[in-house]
Design an enzyme around this catalytic site. Structure first.
Site, PDB file in Angstrom:
ATOM      1  N   GLU A   1       0.808  -1.318   0.102  1.00 21.02           N
ATOM      2  CA  GLU A   1       0.091  -0.110   0.272  1.00 21.02           C
ATOM      3  C   GLU A   1       1.006   1.291  -0.107  1.00 21.02           C
ATOM      4  OE1 GLU A   1      -3.106   0.202   2.802  1.00 21.02           O
ATOM      5  OE2 GLU A   1      -4.045  -1.851   2.081  1.00 21.02           O
TER       6      GLU A   1
ATOM      7  N   GLU B   1      -4.899  -9.002   1.719  1.00 17.59           N
ATOM      8  CA  GLU B   1      -5.888  -8.833   3.030  1.00 17.59           C
ATOM      9  C   GLU B   1      -7.162  -8.877   2.732  1.00 17.59           C
ATOM     10  OE1 GLU B   1      -4.889  -5.011   4.392  1.00 17.59           O
ATOM     11  OE2 GLU B   1      -2.522  -5.336   5.027  1.00 17.59           O
TER      12      GLU B   1
END
Ligand SMILES: *[C@@H]1O[C@H](CO)[C@@H](O)[C@H](O)[C@H]1NC(C)=O
Ligand SMILES: *[C@@H]1O[C@H](CO)[C@@H](O)[C@H](O)[C@H]1NC(C)=O
Ligand SMILES: *[C@@H]1O[C@H](CO)[C@@H](O)[C@H](O)[C@H]1NC(C)=O
Ligand SMILES: *[C@@H]1O[C@H](CO)[C@@H](O)[C@H](O)[C@H]1NC(C)=O
Ligand SMILES: *[C@@H]1O[C@H](CO)[C@@H](O)[C@H](O)[C@H]1NC(C)=O
Ligand SMILES: CC(=O)N[C@H]1CO[C@H](CO)[C@@H](O)[C@@H]1O
Length: 478
Positions: A163, A265
């Site tokens: 990210e 995730e």
């Protein structure tokens, strides 16, 4: 062959044979995972491999701990992984100066692979000073982590970043993350290690998720292209469905992608009570297996952001209802038969053009910092653990800048993520920020300038203090 030798062997040679077999990593319970087309395969059985995993960083950001370097911790948790029925864990930060042999062997014996992020809070690409943070000291830390983990056959893959692009104005960081991918892949080759897949774990940002996927899988230089793509996706909340959750759109979006994709995730917690985890039935079905190779639930331990499957208190692990729900979903759902309809198209993506305000990554990557080339010949040298900060020289702006850009960064991510699930994702974004190494970049570097690079003297005692200070900053940021 084996049988005839066994019959003629004495007990002593039989014992010796057993020992040598146990040491033969190609015959372990975790044979190396290989990539063909857009899927993973068990190199020994030839079967398609689907990740059934959890994200694992007990202590989270407030008590950052390397769980694979502490035998008490991994021995406490591995039986719980086995009970849950998983085959993979993802760890966001390890200390590359510590010994991981015992935990890695225990994981292997339990049939569990590791996906490892190579960054630490102090050594990562900064969202605010990406060019400066891409330096030789940073690469030393990354390469030393590779040196430490390359020998384990059950390392499924490495993430070069998590990210780092987390908004619509952080796309310029992609240039440097992709340079790190290239350097890692070249380093693995130069050091003659097994070809461990190198990937990137992306935030689900509506404005650039497709651009990011394409960018990391485009261009003529195969070394600069990732080998696998992880997406952090919290779009399935509660009793949702393939159609309603947005998984269907993700299938269309990635249907021609030539690399393995998985959910690095998942597990939206915007639900009234416990998470039903019915998405397991979609992820491991033929509705998705032509594109997706499973995923990792966020996350094993319950931390401040309340995504845990278990509650940890010292050496005691309490399984929560989420754990039982996930376990029964896993037990109920088997993998698609055969090869799951994977694709061997192998057609790399087209590079997205630079576009101001939309996609600011450069298709010409920076050269590797020249000082890092020495590592290719003789290895990365002494691992510096988690004490090192590699962004000291980037600290031209001060704390004021740190806090303002950090907090706005949180706001930005929540507002740019898909609106139907924005609150869930904003929660998940901050949760992954909590464990994400890249997220902490600028605060980490300014903190650690006091204690960093104290190579030899960086004793064990300093680590908790350092992490504690980091954690405080993180809490402030989040
Ligand atoms: C390891 O085991 C495989 C399969 O049983 C065998 O082909 C190979 O020769 C063995 N390697 C060593 C070094 O013993
Ligand atoms: C931090 O984690 C370590 C290792 O699990 C544990 O021993 C310690 O008690 C934890 N500290 C806090 C404040 O939770
Ligand atoms: C892209 O990279 C090249 C080479 O490093 C550089 O000359 C050029 O200015 C960069 N372009 C942008 C838009 O950053
Ligand atoms: C992104 O945009 C926000 C809002 O304009 C700004 O405050 C923030 O500093 C920007 N982040 C970066 C890394 O440029
Ligand atoms: C995050 O989730 C928790 C619990 O589900 C909730 O109380 C909180 O308001 C959420 N935060 C955001 C920013 O959505
Ligand atoms: C140590 C070990 O995993 N041994 C296995 C090697 O492979 C043979 C044949 O597949 C198994 O029977 C052994 O148990």
């Amino acid at each position: 062959m084996l049988l005839s030798s066994l019959f003629t062997s004495s007990l002593a040679t039989l014992a010796a044979l057993k020992v040598s077999q146990a040491a033969n990593s190609t015959n372990s319970s975790t044979p190396a995972i290989e990539i063909k087309g857009n899927a993973f395969f068990d190199s020994e059985s030839g079967d398609r491999f689907y990740i059934r995993g959890v994200d694992y960083q007990p202590g989270g950001s407030s008590n950052l701990t390397d769980p694979l370097a502490d035998v008490d911790i991994c021995k406490r948790d591995i039986p719980v992984f086995q009970d849950l029925g998983i085959n993979t864990i993802r760890v966001y930060t390890v200390d590359n100066s510590l010994d991981h042999d015992e935990c890695m062997n225990l994981l292997s014996n339990a049939g569990i692979y590791l996906i490892l992020d190579v960054n630490t809070p102090g050594a990562s690409i900064s969202r605010w000073e990406p060019a400066c943070s891409y330096n030789a000291d940073y690469l030393q830390s990354v390469f030393a982590t590779i040196d430490t983990f390359a020998k384990y056959e059950n390392v499924l893959g490495l993430f070069a970043g998590n990210e780092v692009i987390n908004s619509d104005n952080t796309t310029d960081t992609a240039t440097y993350v992709k340079a790190v991918v290239r350097d890692m892949k070249k380093y693995i080759k130069a050091r003659d290690y097994r070809q461990i897949p190198v990937g990137y774990s992306a935030a689900d940002i509506v404005a650039n998720r497709q651009l990011a996927a394409e960018y990391f899988n485009c261009g003529d230089d195969a070394d600069a292209r990732i080998d696998m793509f992880g997406v952090n996706d919290y779009s399935w909340c509660g009793q949702s469905s393939f159609m309603v959750s947005g998984y269907k759109e993700k299938m269309s979006l990635y249907q021609d992608y030539s690399l393995p994709i998985f959910l690095s995730e998942f597990g939206c917690n915007k639900v009234p009570s416990s998470r039903p985890f019915t998405e397991i039935e979609a992820i491991y079905s033929t509705e998705m297996s032509s594109v997706f190779s499973g995923g990792l639930v966020y996350e094993y331990s319950n931390e401040a952001n309340k995504y845990g499957l278990v509650e940890i208190d010292g050496d005691k692990v309490t399984k929560l209802t989420d754990f039982e729900n996930l376990k029964s979903e896993y037990a109920k759902v088997s993998n698609p038969s055969g090869d799951g309809g994977y694709s061997t198209d192998n057609k790399v993506s087209t590079c997205p053009d630079y576009e101001k305000g939309v996609w600011e990554a450069n298709n010409t990557l920076p050269d590797m910092p020249s000082a890092a080339s020495a590592y290719f010949k003789s290895g990365a040298g002494e691992p510096m653990g988690t004490i090192i900060s590699t962004q000291e020289m980037c600290d031209s702006d001060d704390e004021d800048d740190d806090s303002s850009s950090s907090s706005s960064n949180t706001i930005t991510s929540s507002s740019t993520v898909e609106s139907s699930t924005s609150s869930a994702v904003s929660n998940s974004t901050s949760s992954s920020t909590a464990t994400s190494t890249s997220a902490s970049s600028s605060s980490a570097s300014s903190t650690s300038s006091t204690s960093s690079k104290s190579k030899g003297s960086a004793g064990a005692l300093e680590v908790p203090v350092f992490f504690h200070v980091l954690a405080e900053l993180w809490n402030y940021v989040i």
